[in-house]
Design a protein around this motif. Structure first.
Motif, mmCIF file in Angstrom:
data_model
loop_
_atom_site.group_PDB
_atom_site.id
_atom_site.type_symbol
_atom_site.label_atom_id
_atom_site.label_comp_id
_atom_site.label_asym_id
_atom_site.label_seq_id
_atom_site.Cartn_x
_atom_site.Cartn_y
_atom_site.Cartn_z
ATOM 1 N N LEU A 173 0.732 -0.661 -0.030
ATOM 2 C CA LEU A 173 0.021 0.046 0.240
ATOM 3 C C LEU A 173 0.689 1.057 -0.173
ATOM 4 N N ILE A 174 1.000 2.433 -0.535
ATOM 5 C CA ILE A 174 0.896 3.486 -0.869
ATOM 6 C C ILE A 174 -0.124 4.608 -0.856
ATOM 7 N N THR A 175 0.592 5.891 -0.261
ATOM 8 C CA THR A 175 -0.500 6.565 0.437
ATOM 9 C C THR A 175 0.098 7.359 -1.123
ATOM 10 N N VAL A 176 -0.967 8.245 -1.508
ATOM 11 C CA VAL A 176 -0.604 9.825 -1.521
ATOM 12 C C VAL A 176 -0.994 10.759 -0.934
ATOM 13 N N HIS A 177 -0.525 11.633 -0.508
ATOM 14 C CA HIS A 177 -0.860 12.519 -0.458
ATOM 15 C C HIS A 177 -1.200 13.961 -1.808
ATOM 16 N N ILE A 178 -2.316 14.927 -1.004
ATOM 17 C CA ILE A 178 -2.449 15.586 -2.068
ATOM 18 C C ILE A 178 -2.540 16.794 -1.891
ATOM 19 N N SER A 179 -1.736 17.679 -2.422
ATOM 20 C CA SER A 179 -1.201 19.236 -1.286
ATOM 21 C C SER A 179 -2.306 20.508 -2.313
ATOM 22 N N ASP A 180 -2.748 21.587 -1.389
ATOM 23 C CA ASP A 180 -3.442 22.427 -2.726
ATOM 24 C C ASP A 180 -2.903 24.110 -2.834
ATOM 25 N N VAL A 181 -4.176 23.497 -4.374
ATOM 26 C CA VAL A 181 -3.220 25.030 -5.198
ATOM 27 C C VAL A 181 -4.452 25.832 -4.637
ATOM 28 N N ASN A 182 -4.449 27.798 -5.167
ATOM 29 C CA ASN A 182 -4.812 27.903 -4.840
ATOM 30 C C ASN A 182 -6.002 28.217 -5.690
ATOM 31 N N ASP A 183 -7.080 27.165 -6.988
ATOM 32 C CA ASP A 183 -8.218 26.880 -7.798
ATOM 33 C C ASP A 183 -9.622 27.646 -7.745
ATOM 34 N N ASN A 184 -9.540 27.905 -6.434
ATOM 35 C CA ASN A 184 -11.250 28.142 -5.803
ATOM 36 C C ASN A 184 -11.095 29.546 -5.399
ATOM 37 N N ALA A 185 -11.869 30.284 -6.145
ATOM 38 C CA ALA A 185 -12.119 32.239 -5.336
ATOM 39 C C ALA A 185 -13.682 31.341 -3.994
ATOM 40 N N PRO A 186 -13.785 32.854 -3.720
ATOM 41 C CA PRO A 186 -14.600 32.682 -2.343
ATOM 42 C C PRO A 186 -15.717 32.349 -2.920
ATOM 43 N N HIS A 187 -16.578 32.258 -2.349
ATOM 44 C CA HIS A 187 -17.630 31.634 -2.640
ATOM 45 C C HIS A 187 -19.005 32.445 -1.956
ATOM 46 N N PHE A 188 -19.543 33.639 -1.840
ATOM 47 C CA PHE A 188 -20.740 34.159 -0.691
ATOM 48 C C PHE A 188 -22.035 32.279 -0.827
ATOM 49 N N PRO A 189 -23.059 32.994 -0.433
ATOM 50 C CA PRO A 189 -23.899 31.910 -0.001
ATOM 51 C C PRO A 189 -25.172 32.126 -1.245
ATOM 52 N N ALA A 190 -24.797 33.488 -1.276
ATOM 53 C CA ALA A 190 -26.445 33.874 -2.579
ATOM 54 C C ALA A 190 -25.874 35.396 -2.572
ATOM 55 N N PRO A 191 -25.557 36.066 -4.385
ATOM 56 C CA PRO A 191 -24.956 36.850 -5.265
ATOM 57 C C PRO A 191 -26.264 38.121 -4.434
ATOM 58 N N VAL A 192 -26.705 38.031 -3.658
ATOM 59 C CA VAL A 192 -27.959 38.965 -3.476
ATOM 60 C C VAL A 192 -28.149 38.983 -2.050
ATOM 61 N N ILE A 193 -27.483 39.936 -0.908
ATOM 62 C CA ILE A 193 -27.660 39.767 0.154
ATOM 63 C C ILE A 193 -28.926 40.971 0.449
ATOM 64 N N ASN A 194 -29.911 40.982 1.636
ATOM 65 C CA ASN A 194 -30.311 41.416 2.328
ATOM 66 C C ASN A 194 -30.693 42.103 3.633
ATOM 67 N N ALA A 195 -30.082 43.293 4.569
ATOM 68 C CA ALA A 195 -30.463 43.732 5.107
ATOM 69 C C ALA A 195 -31.705 44.877 5.669
ATOM 70 N N PHE A 196 -31.761 44.475 7.097
ATOM 71 C CA PHE A 196 -32.179 45.610 7.662
ATOM 72 C C PHE A 196 -31.577 46.236 8.517
#
Length: 547
Positions: A177-200
């Motif tokens: 068995l050989i274990t291969v670890h995958i390291s991160d690169v910056n390939d994902n932009a930040p994501h908001f839950p919704a494109p429009v946010i309403n505040a009162f």
């Protein structure tokens, strides 16, 4: 396996004894029968250690002196598939980046088998489906290489099983068995839950209050997922957004920088940008709508004419007024919104009067009943206008209702309203120019219309207009020219050919001749207006009456 020797002597001299000659490790694996010469295995023979064994055997008689001879025994060991393949793994990369290109070597794999022949032929493979594959470098040497796209956000670690199997019967195999670890690169932009946010946000709040909190997530890890927040000013906004609100760059909390008034600003919009700390940094935006909620901070305002400063509010009603008689209508407005601007009208009379009522939603004051001799001549009323807010705000006004004997006694009362002197503004100038322009255009149009009328009248009298003669069933004839019409009567036996109408040759303008072929002939000129004169010449054979 026996060995044998012969001796030509007789008796005891021909008796032979067998034994191993010398001493080797291989001899410990066998024993020999001294009388029969039979060699028997007494230890574990391993092909991988001794594929071939050489033994020296001595044959010796019992004569005196004894004589002996020697021979060499070669033993070939036949291999059995008793050894499983062996796998040796040499990693090349401890961590593999998720953007690693296909074909990149991750580890070296070496397999071996101590058996021989087919038992020593080994095949190597991966167990399962992975974005990796084994490539043969040379005999029993392989390379583990990338064979597809890697995505740390989907799979961050691979446990890869490598198996090796020989061709023996039955085949033997082994795995590692050989274990291969995958390291991160910056390939994902930040994501908001919704494109429009309403505040009162409630109006009249203190500056520095929390408006809302925005939050974005990033599928990357480490520094690539560390986010910071900032404000983006809208190009269409007349007021810089940074003068209204502020944002905490780490937490995303948005705070107000001033107090807001719902009557002045009901909503404002801006954008929030989330940026990660990767290289290069990635970012995304979200639109935030802030709605200013109304508070009941404005009292109702009574509209003119009952709200004019310095005025005395009075209304007259006749003594003969019936129930439901309209007295006055109170109008009011509230600068708030919603329920805070929903107004209701209430009326207070002197104790015991109970003569008037007011519409709670319309503000109309009407009589409840007919007047009586016991009623006062002047009724002071107190009108209260209240909104529906919490707490409720109100405005009041007073009015005197005067009862008169009849409608003839009702006199119009003029309230003295202070006139505000204003300077001659641009609006007044524009109105003056517009009035003068319209007046000039009207005068020019009127003059042109009169001129066209005169021209048309002169032209109608300067041209010859042929007269029109019409016959009727009773034998009468009608003569008409322009707007003048004359009736001529003939007997029933007169035919159309007896009448001829033609322009006169006399110098009198516009003269016509009417002639009848039989009977007397006479001429007549009728005095008409100066512009319309006719000359008649009529010859009648039979008298008739004019109809």
């Amino acid at each position: 396996m026996p060995v044998s020797a012969s001796d030509l002597d007789e008796g005891i001299n021909s008796e032979i004894q067998y034994s191993f000659h010398g001493h080797t490790d291989e001899m410990n694996l066998f024993i020999i029968n001294s009388n029969s010469g039979e060699i028997v295995v007494q230890g574990q023979i391993d092909y991988e250690e001794h594929p071939a064994i050489e033994l020296r055997v001595q044959a010796r008689d019992k004569g005196v002196p004894p004589k002996s001879t020697h021979c060499k025994v070669l033993i070939e060991v036949v291999d059995e598939n008793d050894n499983a393949p062996e796998i040796v793994m040499t990693p090349l990369l401890e961590i593999v980046k998720e953007d690693t290109k296909p074909g990149t070597a991750v580890a070296l794999v070496t397999v071996s088998d101590k058996d021989g022949g087919k038992n020593g032929i080994v095949h190597c493979a991966l167990k399962g489906l992975f974005p990796f594959k084994l490539e043969t470098s040379y005999n029993n040497h392989y390379s583990l290489v990338v064979d597809g796209p890697l995505d740390r956000e989907s799979v961050s670690l691979y446990n890869i099983t490598i198996t090796a199997a020989d061709e023996g019967t039955p085949p033997l195999s082994s795995s590692t068995l050989i274990t291969v670890h995958i390291s991160d690169v910056n390939d994902n932009a930040p994501h908001f839950p919704a494109p429009v946010i309403n505040a009162f946000l409630r109006e009249n709040g203190q500056a520095g209050g929390l408006v809302t909190r925005v939050s974005a997530d990033d599928s990357d890890t480490g520094e690539n997922a560390a986010l910071s927040y900032s404000l983006l000013d809208s190009s269409s906004s007349s007021v810089p957004i940074t003068t209204l609100i502020n944002i905490n760059s780490l937490s995303g909390e948005i705070f107000s920088l001033q107090s807001f008034n719902h009557e002045e600003m009901k909503r404002f919009q801006f954008q929030v940008m989330a940026t990660d700390s990767g290289v290069p940094p990635l970012r995304s935006n979200a639109t935030v709508n802030v709605f200013i909620l109304d508070e009941n901070d404005n009292s109702p305002v009574i509209l003119p004419s009952y709200s004019e400063p310095g005025s005395f509010n009075s209304e007259n009603i006749p003594y003969s007024a019936e129930a439901g008689y309209f007295v006055a209508k109170i109008r009011a407005v509230d600068a708030d919104s919603g329920y805070n601007a929903l107004l209701s009208y209430h009326l207070t009379e002197p104790k015991g009067t109970n003569l008037f009522r007011i519409g709670s939603s319309t503000g109309e004051i009407r009589t409840k009943r007919r007047m009586s001799d016991n009623d006062l001549k002047t009724h002071p009323l107190l009108i209260t206008v209240s909104d529906n807010g919490e707490p409720s705000l109100s405005a009041t006004m007073s009015m005197d209702v005067v009862v008169v004997e009849s409608l003839d006694d009702i006199k119009t009362s003029f309230r003295e309203v202070p006139v505000k002197e204003e300077s001659f503004s641009d609006l007044n100038l524009y109105l003056l120019i517009a009035i003068v322009s319209v007046s000039v255009i009207f005068l020019l149009s009127l003059v042109g219309l009169i001129a066209a009328k005169c021209y048309r009248t002169d032209g109608s009298f300067s041209r010859y207009s042929a007269p029109v003669i019409s016959t009727h069933p009773d034998g009468s004839w009608s003569f008409s020219k322009s707007t003048q019409q004359y009736d001529v009567c003939f007997s029933s036996d007169t035919i159309k050919s007896d009448v001829v109408v033609f322009p006169s040759t006399f110098p009198l303008p516009d003269a016509e001749l009417i002639s009848i072929n039989e009977g007397d002939t006479f001429n007549r000129t009728q005095s008409l207006p100066s512009t319309t004169k006719f000359q008649w010449m009529v010859r009648l054979s039979t008298p008739c009456q004019r109809k």
